[in-house]
Design an enzyme around this catalytic site. Structure first.
Site, PDB file in Angstrom:
ATOM      1  N   ASN A  95      11.985  27.281  -6.996  1.00  0.00           N
ATOM      2  CA  ASN A  95      10.599  27.766  -6.987  1.00  0.00           C
ATOM      3  C   ASN A  95      10.124  28.153  -5.588  1.00  0.00           C
ATOM      4  OD1 ASN A  95       9.866  27.715  -9.673  1.00  0.00           O
ATOM      5  ND2 ASN A  95       9.282  25.550  -9.640  1.00  0.00           N
ATOM      6  N   HIS A  96       9.291  29.178  -5.546  1.00  0.00           N
ATOM      7  CA  HIS A  96       8.501  29.503  -4.359  1.00  0.00           C
ATOM      8  C   HIS A  96       7.126  28.876  -4.542  1.00  0.00           C
ATOM      9  CE1 HIS A  96      10.878  33.364  -3.153  1.00  0.00           C
ATOM     10  NE2 HIS A  96      11.670  32.426  -3.648  1.00  0.00           N
ATOM     11  N   ARG A  97       6.418  28.769  -3.464  1.00  0.00           N
ATOM     12  CA  ARG A  97       5.015  28.365  -3.586  1.00  0.00           C
ATOM     13  C   ARG A  97       4.240  29.517  -4.234  1.00  0.00           C
ATOM     14  NH1 ARG A  97       0.700  26.641   1.229  1.00  0.00           N
ATOM     15  NH2 ARG A  97      -1.046  26.365  -0.224  1.00  0.00           N
TER      16      ARG A  97
END
Length: 227
Positions: A95-97
């Site tokens: 995941n990315h932010r």
């Protein structure tokens, strides 16, 4: 005619390549995961196996390419699971932010310590991905971060699965949806109580017909009877 053994010959759970071909060689494209994977964030139960048409050098990276030794989450796989070619577990570290304006991971391109940088997730939302016992995950399926699959779940080929999947259900499609439940709620409860995957392997093999058949009552009787 030679006498058949009372108990079928069965691979040890510590064997990396448990399938023997007719010529005596092993099938390199199928492995017991507990023997093939040495990764601090992956747990695999006895007799769970994965297959690949082109066997990878690193089964952990092949199955969970975004799970790193320092990742906060784990991938937990139960016993007697069957994982087909092309399955990918996309764990939380992929995941990315995305709670702010931009999801761009600036920190990974600047060198140095990434932890604590504003563009990186802080790990507080990382969830383990959990696969129950006796799950069959079909070819090319994607299991998304934090997915929780119950026991006896079947995942259709190419499905994209997230969230919680009830035990003994069949999930398919993108997004993955439960298409049907394999047994009645009463039968599911009885199956969970038998927990045949925790029996000694000798008892499992002695009751292969009940485990692979459709008579839940017969399996329940085998659970309390001698073998």
């Amino acid at each position: 005619m030679p006498k058949m053994p009372d108990t079928p010959v069965f691979a040890e759970p510590t064997e990396k390549h448990p399938i023997k071909l007719a010529d005596g060689t092993v099938h390199a494209g199928s492995v017991f995961l507990a023997a093939a994977i040495d990764h601090p964030r992956i747990e695999a139960g006895a007799y769970s196996y994965a297959s690949a048409h082109t066997p990878p050098d690193d089964w952990a990276a092949h199955l969970a390419p975004y799970l790193y030794p320092a990742s906060p989450e784990k991938l937990r796989i139960g016993k007697f699971c069957q994982i087909a070619d092309g399955v990918t577990f996309i764990t939380s570290s992929a995941n990315h932010r995305y709670d702010g304006i931009s999801s761009f991971p600036f920190a990974i391109f600047g060198g140095g310590e990434m932890a604590g940088r504003p563009s990186m997730p802080d790990g507080s939302q990382a969830k383990d991905t959990v696969i129950g016992n006796d799950c069959w995950i079909g070819q090319g399926a994607r299991i998304m971060p934090g997915a929780q699959l119950g026991h006896g779940v079947i995942v259709g080929a190419g499905a994209v699965v997230s969230g919680t999947v009830p035990s003994y259900s069949i999930v398919a499609g993108n997004p993955g949806q439960v298409r049907r439940v394999r047994f009645t709620p009463e039968d599911v409860q009885q199956l969970l109580q038998t927990a045949w995957w925790d029996w000694p392997i000798e008892k499992i093999l002695a009751h292969e017909a009940e485990i692979c058949g459709g008579d839940v009552g017969a399996l329940a009787r085998a659970a309390v009877g001698p073998f």
